[in-house]
Design a protein around this motif. Structure first.
Motif, short mmCIF file in Angstrom:
data_model
loop_
_atom_site.label_atom_id
_atom_site.label_comp_id
_atom_site.label_asym_id
_atom_site.label_seq_id
_atom_site.Cartn_x
_atom_site.Cartn_y
_atom_site.Cartn_z
N UNK A 1 0.85 -1.20 0.00
CA UNK A 1 0.00 0.00 0.00
C UNK A 1 0.88 1.25 0.00
N UNK A 2 1.94 1.25 0.85
CA UNK A 2 2.87 2.38 0.86
C UNK A 2 3.49 2.58 -0.53
N UNK A 3 3.92 1.49 -1.14
CA UNK A 3 4.53 1.58 -2.47
C UNK A 3 3.55 2.14 -3.48
N UNK A 4 2.29 1.71 -3.39
CA UNK A 4 1.27 2.19 -4.31
C UNK A 4 1.02 3.68 -4.10
N UNK A 5 0.94 4.10 -2.86
CA UNK A 5 0.70 5.52 -2.55
C UNK A 5 1.82 6.39 -3.14
N UNK A 6 3.07 6.00 -2.91
CA UNK A 6 4.18 6.81 -3.43
C UNK A 6 4.28 6.73 -4.95
N UNK A 7 3.95 5.60 -5.53
CA UNK A 7 3.96 5.49 -7.00
C UNK A 7 2.90 6.40 -7.61
N UNK A 8 1.72 6.44 -7.00
CA UNK A 8 0.64 7.30 -7.50
C UNK A 8 1.03 8.77 -7.35
N UNK A 9 1.56 9.14 -6.19
CA UNK A 9 1.96 10.53 -5.96
C UNK A 9 3.03 10.95 -6.98
N UNK A 10 4.02 10.10 -7.19
CA UNK A 10 5.09 10.41 -8.14
C UNK A 10 4.55 10.53 -9.56
N UNK A 11 3.69 9.62 -9.96
CA UNK A 11 3.15 9.64 -11.32
C UNK A 11 2.28 10.86 -11.54
N UNK A 12 1.40 11.18 -10.60
CA UNK A 12 0.53 12.35 -10.73
C UNK A 12 1.37 13.64 -10.75
N UNK A 13 2.37 13.71 -9.88
CA UNK A 13 3.24 14.88 -9.84
C UNK A 13 3.98 15.06 -11.15
N UNK A 14 4.55 13.99 -11.66
CA UNK A 14 5.30 14.07 -12.92
C UNK A 14 4.38 14.44 -14.08
N UNK A 15 3.17 13.89 -14.09
CA UNK A 15 2.22 14.21 -15.16
C UNK A 15 1.83 15.69 -15.10
N UNK A 16 1.59 16.20 -13.91
CA UNK A 16 1.25 17.61 -13.75
C UNK A 16 2.42 18.51 -14.16
N UNK A 17 3.61 18.14 -13.73
CA UNK A 17 4.81 18.91 -14.08
C UNK A 17 5.00 18.92 -15.60
#
Length: 193
Positions: free
Chosen positions: A157-173
């Motif tokens: 779950x932790x890995x999923x949370x950080x993967x989602x945050x990283x992906x959303x952040x990179x997509x927004x950037x």
């Protein structure tokens, strides 16, 4: 500018090559970046008084007609005495101090990549990603140490949370970067009409 090289081809008044360090030295100042951004968008030649007003408007975040005489004079003086001569010496712009006219050179547009690396007033993405990495490493270390309450949440779950945050952040950037590029292109296209 040759791709992958550490220097631009000769641009200085003496014909010397301009290194990345020298470019960053010129562009580390926000006022010089505003000059270059204005010239990239609107081209040249431009009179020093007009350029000073536009740079002051950027610095004070106000419309050009709201720039005070004091603000304009402060910008005008430093542009005339310090910034434009330095940019001229580097070959980044042509500054005719007698006529008070600034024009682009063949290298003005090529410095776009450096302006993207040395942004003006922009969200600090590098620091954001560094912080995100530090927090994720702290969570991993805490999981390895089997520290309660972090272990209540399964590692996947932790890995999923950080993967989602990283992906959303990179997509927004990425979206913001694309929008900036498109807005600059649109501004340049509007100026051509």
């Amino acid at each position: 500018m040759s791709k992958g090289s550490d220097t631009l081809q000769p641009v200085g008044a003496d014909g010397a090559q301009l290194s990345k360090g020298e470019i960053f030295d010129v562009l580390q100042n926000e006022r010089r970046r505003y000059v270059l951004q204005y010239l990239r968008r609107h081209g040249g030649p431009v009179e020093l008084g007009d350029l000073a007003t536009r740079v002051a408007a950027e610095e004070y975040e106000c419309p050009t007609d709201s720039v005070s005489g004091k603000q304009r004079k402060r910008v005008y003086t430093t542009l005339q005495q310090t910034h434009l001569p330095k940019m001229d010496e580097a070959g980044i712009v042509e500054f005719d101090s007698d006529d008070g006219v600034i024009d682009t050179t063949q290298y003005t547009d090529e410095l776009t990549v450096y302006l993207e690396i040395v942004p003006g007033k922009e969200f600090p993405w590098r620091e954001y990603y560094l912080s995100l990495g530090a927090v994720s490493l702290a969570v991993v270390a805490t999981l390895w140490a089997d520290v309660y309450p972090v272990t209540v949440v399964p590692p996947l779950v932790w890995a999923t949370v950080f993967a989602v945050i990283l992906t959303v952040s990179a997509a927004y950037h990425t979206f913001l970067g694309r929008e900036l590029t498109l807005s600059e292109y649109a501004a340049r296209s509007d100026g051509d009409e």
